[in-house]
Design a protein around this motif. Structure first.
Motif, short mmCIF file in Angstrom:
data_model
loop_
_atom_site.label_atom_id
_atom_site.label_comp_id
_atom_site.label_asym_id
_atom_site.label_seq_id
_atom_site.Cartn_x
_atom_site.Cartn_y
_atom_site.Cartn_z
N ARG A 18 0.83 -1.22 0.00
CA ARG A 18 0.00 0.00 0.00
C ARG A 18 0.86 1.26 0.00
NH1 ARG A 18 -3.10 -3.81 3.45
NH2 ARG A 18 -1.26 -3.57 4.73
N GLU A 19 2.00 1.21 0.70
CA GLU A 19 2.90 2.36 0.71
C GLU A 19 3.58 2.53 -0.65
OE1 GLU A 19 5.61 2.15 4.04
OE2 GLU A 19 3.98 1.55 5.38
N VAL A 20 3.96 1.42 -1.26
CA VAL A 20 4.55 1.49 -2.60
C VAL A 20 3.52 2.03 -3.58
CG1 VAL A 20 5.61 0.17 -4.48
CG2 VAL A 20 6.18 -0.37 -2.10
N TYR A 21 2.30 1.53 -3.53
CA TYR A 21 1.25 2.01 -4.41
C TYR A 21 1.00 3.50 -4.20
CZ TYR A 21 -3.32 3.03 -6.33
OH TYR A 21 -4.34 3.63 -7.03
N ASP A 22 0.91 3.91 -2.93
CA ASP A 22 0.63 5.31 -2.62
C ASP A 22 1.68 6.23 -3.25
OD1 ASP A 22 -0.86 7.42 -1.19
OD2 ASP A 22 0.98 7.59 0.01
N TYR A 23 2.94 5.83 -3.19
CA TYR A 23 4.01 6.64 -3.78
C TYR A 23 4.03 6.53 -5.30
CZ TYR A 23 8.55 8.62 -4.78
OH TYR A 23 9.55 9.39 -5.30
N ALA A 24 4.04 5.32 -5.80
CA ALA A 24 4.23 5.09 -7.24
C ALA A 24 3.04 5.56 -8.07
CB ALA A 24 4.50 3.61 -7.50
N SER A 25 1.86 5.60 -7.50
CA SER A 25 0.67 5.95 -8.28
C SER A 25 0.49 7.45 -8.45
CB SER A 25 -0.58 5.37 -7.63
OG SER A 25 -0.81 5.97 -6.36
N ARG A 26 1.24 8.25 -7.75
CA ARG A 26 1.10 9.71 -7.86
C ARG A 26 1.92 10.22 -9.05
NH1 ARG A 26 2.33 11.70 -1.93
NH2 ARG A 26 1.44 9.89 -0.89
N PRO A 27 1.25 10.79 -10.04
CA PRO A 27 1.97 11.27 -11.22
C PRO A 27 3.11 12.24 -10.88
CG PRO A 27 -0.36 11.22 -11.68
CD PRO A 27 -0.20 10.92 -10.21
N GLU A 28 2.94 13.02 -9.85
CA GLU A 28 4.00 13.98 -9.49
C GLU A 28 5.26 13.29 -8.97
OE1 GLU A 28 0.96 14.00 -6.06
OE2 GLU A 28 0.89 13.94 -8.25
N ALA A 62 -5.31 5.17 -14.55
CA ALA A 62 -6.46 4.58 -13.87
C ALA A 62 -6.73 5.41 -12.61
CB ALA A 62 -6.16 3.13 -13.48
N PRO A 63 -7.99 5.54 -12.23
CA PRO A 63 -8.27 6.30 -11.01
C PRO A 63 -7.69 5.60 -9.78
CG PRO A 63 -10.27 5.27 -11.86
CD PRO A 63 -9.19 5.01 -12.86
N PRO A 64 -7.45 6.35 -8.71
CA PRO A 64 -6.97 5.72 -7.47
C PRO A 64 -7.89 4.56 -7.08
CG PRO A 64 -6.95 8.10 -7.27
CD PRO A 64 -7.65 7.78 -8.56
N ASN A 65 -7.28 3.49 -6.58
CA ASN A 65 -8.07 2.30 -6.28
C ASN A 65 -7.42 1.51 -5.15
OD1 ASN A 65 -6.30 0.03 -7.61
ND2 ASN A 65 -6.35 1.73 -9.07
N ASP A 66 -8.16 0.52 -4.65
CA ASP A 66 -7.68 -0.33 -3.55
C ASP A 66 -7.05 -1.62 -4.04
OD1 ASP A 66 -8.63 1.49 -1.64
OD2 ASP A 66 -10.62 0.57 -1.63
N PHE A 67 -6.76 -1.72 -5.33
CA PHE A 67 -6.26 -2.96 -5.91
C PHE A 67 -4.81 -2.88 -6.39
CE2 PHE A 67 -10.86 -2.76 -6.64
CZ PHE A 67 -11.26 -3.83 -5.86
N GLY A 68 -4.17 -1.72 -6.22
CA GLY A 68 -2.78 -1.58 -6.65
C GLY A 68 -2.60 -1.42 -8.14
N VAL A 69 -3.65 -0.99 -8.84
CA VAL A 69 -3.60 -0.84 -10.30
C VAL A 69 -3.16 0.58 -10.66
CG1 VAL A 69 -5.00 -0.83 -12.41
CG2 VAL A 69 -5.39 -2.57 -10.64
N ILE A 70 -2.07 0.67 -11.43
CA ILE A 70 -1.58 1.96 -11.93
C ILE A 70 -1.51 1.91 -13.46
CG2 ILE A 70 0.18 3.75 -11.66
CD1 ILE A 70 1.22 2.31 -9.21
N ASP A 71 -2.51 1.32 -14.07
CA ASP A 71 -2.54 1.26 -15.52
C ASP A 71 -2.60 2.67 -16.08
OD1 ASP A 71 -2.67 -1.43 -15.10
OD2 ASP A 71 -4.59 -1.73 -16.10
N HIS A 72 -2.03 2.84 -17.27
CA HIS A 72 -2.08 4.14 -17.92
C HIS A 72 -1.98 3.98 -19.43
CE1 HIS A 72 2.04 3.19 -16.69
NE2 HIS A 72 2.49 3.92 -17.68
N ARG A 73 -2.70 4.86 -20.11
CA ARG A 73 -2.69 4.87 -21.57
C ARG A 73 -1.88 6.08 -22.01
NH1 ARG A 73 -8.05 5.66 -22.88
NH2 ARG A 73 -7.64 7.88 -22.90
N VAL A 74 -0.91 5.83 -22.86
CA VAL A 74 -0.05 6.90 -23.39
C VAL A 74 -0.43 7.11 -24.85
CG1 VAL A 74 2.32 7.60 -23.87
CG2 VAL A 74 1.82 6.25 -21.81
#
Length: 132
Positions: A18-28, A62-74
């Motif tokens: 959850r900590e890794v997701y919280d950090y890695a999922s933030r675009p900034e 992908a919107p913030p979620n509880d599943f650890g998904v950081i999918d993105h379309r470029v």
């Protein structure tokens, strides 16, 4: 388009998922570990704009979620859209970070291997940041 070859590039991180997701999922935060976005991201509505070696790219996460998904379309200036799947999942007390790399049309084996190595470098950078 036919099915593309795929390779899952992954790494274990000794930190709660959850900590890794919280950090890695933030675009900034992405420029600190995702070298393809090293120039930074600028928000534009629901999208983020990145300047890179291939020009300007529009990124939709992908919107913030509880599943650890950081999918993105470029979406590149050429109109080519690349769907990137990135997951952070529990692995014991730590986490597993998995990126599914697709071999795009026209990409030879050497380019595909180079892309996989590039993704692994980025995941290793994320690991170093998260295990400090």
């Amino acid at each position: 388009m036919s099915t593309m070859s795929a390779k899952i590039v992954h790494i274990s991180i000794d930190r709660d998922w959850r900590e890794v997701y919280d950090y890695a999922s933030r675009p900034e935060n992405m420029p600190s570990w995702a070298s393809g976005l090293a120039s930074g991201l600028t928000q534009d509505g629901d999208d983020w704009i990145a300047e890179g070696t291939l020009g300007t790219a529009r990124v939709r996460f992908a919107p913030p979620n509880d599943f650890g998904v950081i999918d993105h379309r470029v979406t590149l200036e050429s109109g080519l859209q690349v769907h990137n799947t990135l997951r952070i999942v529990p692995n014991g007390d730590g986490s597993e970070v998995m990126f599914t790399l697709l071999r795009l049309p026209g990409m030879d084996e050497q380019q595909f291997a180079a892309d996989a190595a590039h993704v692994m470098r980025d995941l290793k950078t994320l690991k170093e940041l998260m295990e400090r």
